[in-house]
Design a protein around this motif. Structure first.
Motif, PDB file in Angstrom:
ATOM      1  N   ALA A 164       0.942  -1.099   0.027  1.00 23.79           N
ATOM      2  CA  ALA A 164       0.102  -0.123  -0.115  1.00 23.79           C
ATOM      3  C   ALA A 164       0.778   1.418   0.114  1.00 23.79           C
ATOM      4  CB  ALA A 164      -0.997   0.065   1.131  1.00 23.79           C
ATOM      5  N   ASN A 165       0.267   2.296  -0.479  1.00 25.73           N
ATOM      6  CA  ASN A 165       1.320   3.710  -0.578  1.00 25.73           C
ATOM      7  C   ASN A 165       0.411   4.818  -0.524  1.00 25.73           C
ATOM      8  OD1 ASN A 165       0.305   4.103  -3.411  1.00 25.73           O
ATOM      9  ND2 ASN A 165       1.455   2.433  -4.203  1.00 25.73           N
ATOM     10  N   HIS A 199      -2.883   6.102  -2.981  1.00 24.83           N
ATOM     11  CA  HIS A 199      -4.199   5.367  -3.063  1.00 24.83           C
ATOM     12  C   HIS A 199      -4.240   3.988  -3.905  1.00 24.83           C
ATOM     13  CE1 HIS A 199      -5.778   8.659  -0.889  1.00 24.83           C
ATOM     14  NE2 HIS A 199      -5.138   9.680  -1.875  1.00 24.83           N
ATOM     15  N   LYS A 200      -3.235   3.346  -3.819  1.00 23.91           N
ATOM     16  CA  LYS A 200      -3.114   1.920  -4.437  1.00 23.91           C
ATOM     17  C   LYS A 200      -2.706   0.922  -3.337  1.00 23.91           C
ATOM     18  CE  LYS A 200      -1.601   4.019  -8.954  1.00 23.91           C
ATOM     19  NZ  LYS A 200      -2.425   3.466  -9.975  1.00 23.91           N
ATOM     20  N   ASP A 260      -2.321  -3.585  -2.911  1.00 26.09           N
ATOM     21  CA  ASP A 260      -2.242  -4.786  -3.649  1.00 26.09           C
ATOM     22  C   ASP A 260      -2.011  -5.794  -2.654  1.00 26.09           C
ATOM     23  OD1 ASP A 260      -2.203  -6.799  -5.381  1.00 26.09           O
ATOM     24  OD2 ASP A 260       0.059  -6.460  -5.947  1.00 26.09           O
ATOM     25  N   GLU A 314      -7.765  -4.664   0.689  1.00 29.14           N
ATOM     26  CA  GLU A 314      -7.065  -3.784  -0.069  1.00 29.14           C
ATOM     27  C   GLU A 314      -8.083  -2.408   0.087  1.00 29.14           C
ATOM     28  OE1 GLU A 314      -7.349  -5.640  -4.077  1.00 29.14           O
ATOM     29  OE2 GLU A 314      -5.295  -6.581  -3.786  1.00 29.14           O
ATOM     30  N   LEU A 329      -6.451   1.469   1.121  1.00 24.93           N
ATOM     31  CA  LEU A 329      -6.646   2.562  -0.071  1.00 24.93           C
ATOM     32  C   LEU A 329      -6.257   3.794   0.665  1.00 24.93           C
ATOM     33  CD1 LEU A 329      -9.424   1.720  -2.313  1.00 24.93           C
ATOM     34  CD2 LEU A 329      -6.958   1.454  -3.109  1.00 24.93           C
ATOM     35  N   ASN A 365      -4.079   4.760   2.786  1.00 20.56           N
ATOM     36  CA  ASN A 365      -2.667   4.616   3.160  1.00 20.56           C
ATOM     37  C   ASN A 365      -2.752   4.883   5.035  1.00 20.56           C
ATOM     38  OD1 ASN A 365       0.033   4.253   3.373  1.00 20.56           O
ATOM     39  ND2 ASN A 365       0.257   6.286   3.055  1.00 20.56           N
TER      40      ASN A 365
END
Length: 67
Positions: free
Chosen positions: A15-16, A19-20, A22, A36, A40, A42
Motif C-alpha cells: 500500500a502507498n 491510493h493504491k 495490492d 485492499e 486505499l 494509506n
C-alpha cells in the motif's frame, strides 16, 4: 504459515500514498479485495519506501466509506 504458527490471519499488502493497495498474500479465507479497500487511504502513512507493520483487529467488522 503465519496462521499455522499463531492462529491469527495475516496478509502481506503493498500500500502507498498514491491510493493504491495490492494484497500479494493472505491467509486462506481472507477477502483480499476487502483488505485492499481498507488500505486505499494509506492508514499506516508510509511513503518513500518505508515498510511499516500494521495490525488490524476485528477487520471484518470495520466499516468505511468510499471504494
Amino acid at each position: 504459515m503465519i496462521k499455522e504458527k499463531t492462529g491469527v490471519d495475516a496478509v502481506i499488502i503493498d500500500a502507498n500514498d498514491l491510493h493504491k493497495a495490492d494484497c500479494v498474500g493472505a491467509s486462506k479465507g481472507v477477502d483480499k479485495k476487502y483488505v485492499e479497500k481498507l488500505f486505499l487511504d494509506n492508514p499506516s502513512g508510509n511513503s518513500e519506501q518505508q515498510t511499516p507493520i500494521v495490525v488490524i483487529k476485528n477487520y471484518k467488522s470495520y466499516t468505511f466509506s468510499g471504494a
